[in-house]
Write an enzyme that holds these catalytic residues in place. Structure first.
Site, short mmCIF file in Angstrom:
data_model
loop_
_atom_site.label_atom_id
_atom_site.label_comp_id
_atom_site.label_asym_id
_atom_site.label_seq_id
_atom_site.Cartn_x
_atom_site.Cartn_y
_atom_site.Cartn_z
N TRP A 119 0.82 -1.22 0.00
CA TRP A 119 0.00 0.00 0.00
C TRP A 119 0.85 1.27 0.00
O TRP A 119 0.33 2.36 -0.13
CB TRP A 119 -0.95 -0.01 1.21
CG TRP A 119 -2.21 -0.80 0.97
CD1 TRP A 119 -2.38 -1.79 0.04
CD2 TRP A 119 -3.47 -0.63 1.63
NE1 TRP A 119 -3.67 -2.26 0.10
CE2 TRP A 119 -4.36 -1.56 1.07
CE3 TRP A 119 -3.92 0.21 2.65
CZ2 TRP A 119 -5.69 -1.68 1.48
CZ3 TRP A 119 -5.24 0.08 3.07
CH2 TRP A 119 -6.12 -0.84 2.49
N GLU A 150 11.84 2.37 -3.89
CA GLU A 150 11.58 3.71 -3.33
C GLU A 150 12.44 3.94 -2.08
O GLU A 150 12.82 5.07 -1.78
CB GLU A 150 10.08 3.86 -3.04
CG GLU A 150 9.32 4.03 -4.36
CD GLU A 150 7.91 3.45 -4.37
OE1 GLU A 150 7.33 3.24 -3.29
OE2 GLU A 150 7.40 3.22 -5.48
N SER A 181 3.25 -2.24 -12.10
CA SER A 181 2.04 -2.05 -12.93
C SER A 181 1.26 -3.34 -13.17
O SER A 181 0.67 -3.53 -14.24
CB SER A 181 2.39 -1.36 -14.25
OG SER A 181 2.91 -0.05 -14.00
N GLY A 216 1.30 -2.65 -6.29
CA GLY A 216 1.13 -1.36 -5.62
C GLY A 216 -0.30 -0.86 -5.78
O GLY A 216 -1.21 -1.29 -5.08
N GLY A 217 -0.49 0.05 -6.73
CA GLY A 217 -1.77 0.73 -6.89
C GLY A 217 -2.99 -0.17 -6.89
O GLY A 217 -3.99 0.13 -6.21
P1 13P Z 1 2.54 -0.45 -8.92
O1 13P Z 1 1.80 -1.77 -8.95
O2 13P Z 1 1.67 0.68 -8.48
O3 13P Z 1 3.25 -0.20 -10.22
O4 13P Z 1 3.68 -0.55 -7.79
C1 13P Z 1 4.53 -1.65 -7.78
C2 13P Z 1 5.30 -1.64 -6.52
O5 13P Z 1 6.19 -0.83 -6.33
C3 13P Z 1 4.94 -2.64 -5.50
O6 13P Z 1 5.92 -2.71 -4.51
#
Ligand code: 13P
Length: 256
Positions: free
Chosen positions: A13, A101, A214, A235-236
């Site tokens: 998240w 990140e 993604s 992620g998203g």
């Molecule tokens: P997204 O699925 O939003 O691209 O993010 C991937 C992610 O960094 C999961 O740790």
């Protein structure tokens, strides 16, 4: 997928979610049925502010709860940090370490990531060690060199298939809607598998390798169908119960 490896679908998240979003964790917990849990593991990593309440919400079911980062020390004068032991104390079972990140925005080195991975195991947590190349590294043809260096520097020598998961997340695919070609995902995962087998023999052969970047319901089947992709780090799309559960169901369907 890899035959005989139990897939893991994990949601990260990031710095999203307050108490009003706990309904999504509850909906995910309810959606991870016994049937689903017979085939796959499902994990949500909420922000640390929601960790303890999330584990309480999920405690009667099969959904697992994890954290997004940990400090390498058990306790001490580290203002704002959270130790692996504290995460374990919240009844969480997993922790992400080395997310791009963290590597980029907090300057974490491979050695830092390895120290966190060691701490995670000390506290009884499964560590999900994240690696991945930047766009410039891919364009210059350095992808496999970068992955090899990150694996060598970040994965502790005592890693086993039950305490370590590797997540391959190309940095340029995170949050952009872009994904590598299936051929590129297959090449990266085959390389990671070979590196882990060379270093950890049978444990490396059984270690779960996740793809992240993604992933969404519309591309999950294709990505999860790649050899040596044993699950996803999302992620998203993990913020919405319906999308996360759709990806879990795609994974279940591939299990046959
Ligand atoms: P997204 O699925 O939003 O691209 O993010 C991937 C992610 O960094 C999961 O740790």
């Amino acid at each position: 997928m890899t035959p005989d490896i139990r897939p893991l679908v994990a949601g990260n998240w990031k710095m999203n979610g307050t108490r009003e979003n706990l309904d999504q964790i509850k909906a995910i917990a309810d959606g991870v049925t016994e049937d689903m849990a017979a085939r796959i593991d499902a994990l949500i990593c909420p922000p640390v502010t929601l960790l303890y309440v999330a584990t309480a919400l999920a405690e009667d079911g099969a959904l697992q709860i994890g954290a997004q980062d940990c400090h390498s020390e058990k306790s001490g004068a580290f203002t704002g940090d959270v130790s692996a032991e504290m995460i374990s104390d919240c009844q969480a079972s997993h922790v992400l370490v080395g997310h791009s990140e963290r590597r980029t925005l907090h300057g974490e080195s491979d050695a830092d990531v390895q120290a966190k991975a060691v701490a995670a195991r000390r506290a009884g947590l499964v560590r999900i060690i994240c690696i991945g190349e930047t766009e410039a590294e891919r364009k210059s043809g350095a992808t496999l060199d970068v992955l090899g260096r990150q694996l060598a520097g970040s994965v502790p020598d005592d890693a086993t298939a039950s305490d370590t998961v590797i997540a391959y997340e190309p940095v340029w695919a995170i949050g952009t809607g872009l994904t590598p070609t299936i051929t590129d995902v297959a090449e990266a995962h085959a390389f990671i598998r070979a590196e882990m087998e060379q270093r950890f023999a049978g444990e490396g052969a059984k270690m779960r390798l996740l793809y992240g970047g993604s992933v969404k319901p519309s591309n999950a089947t294709e990505l999860l169908g790649v050899t040596h992709v044993d699950g996803a780090l999302i992620g998203g799309a993990s913020l919405k119960a319906d999308d996360f559960l759709a990806i879990c169901n795609a994974c279940v369907s591939l299990q046959g």
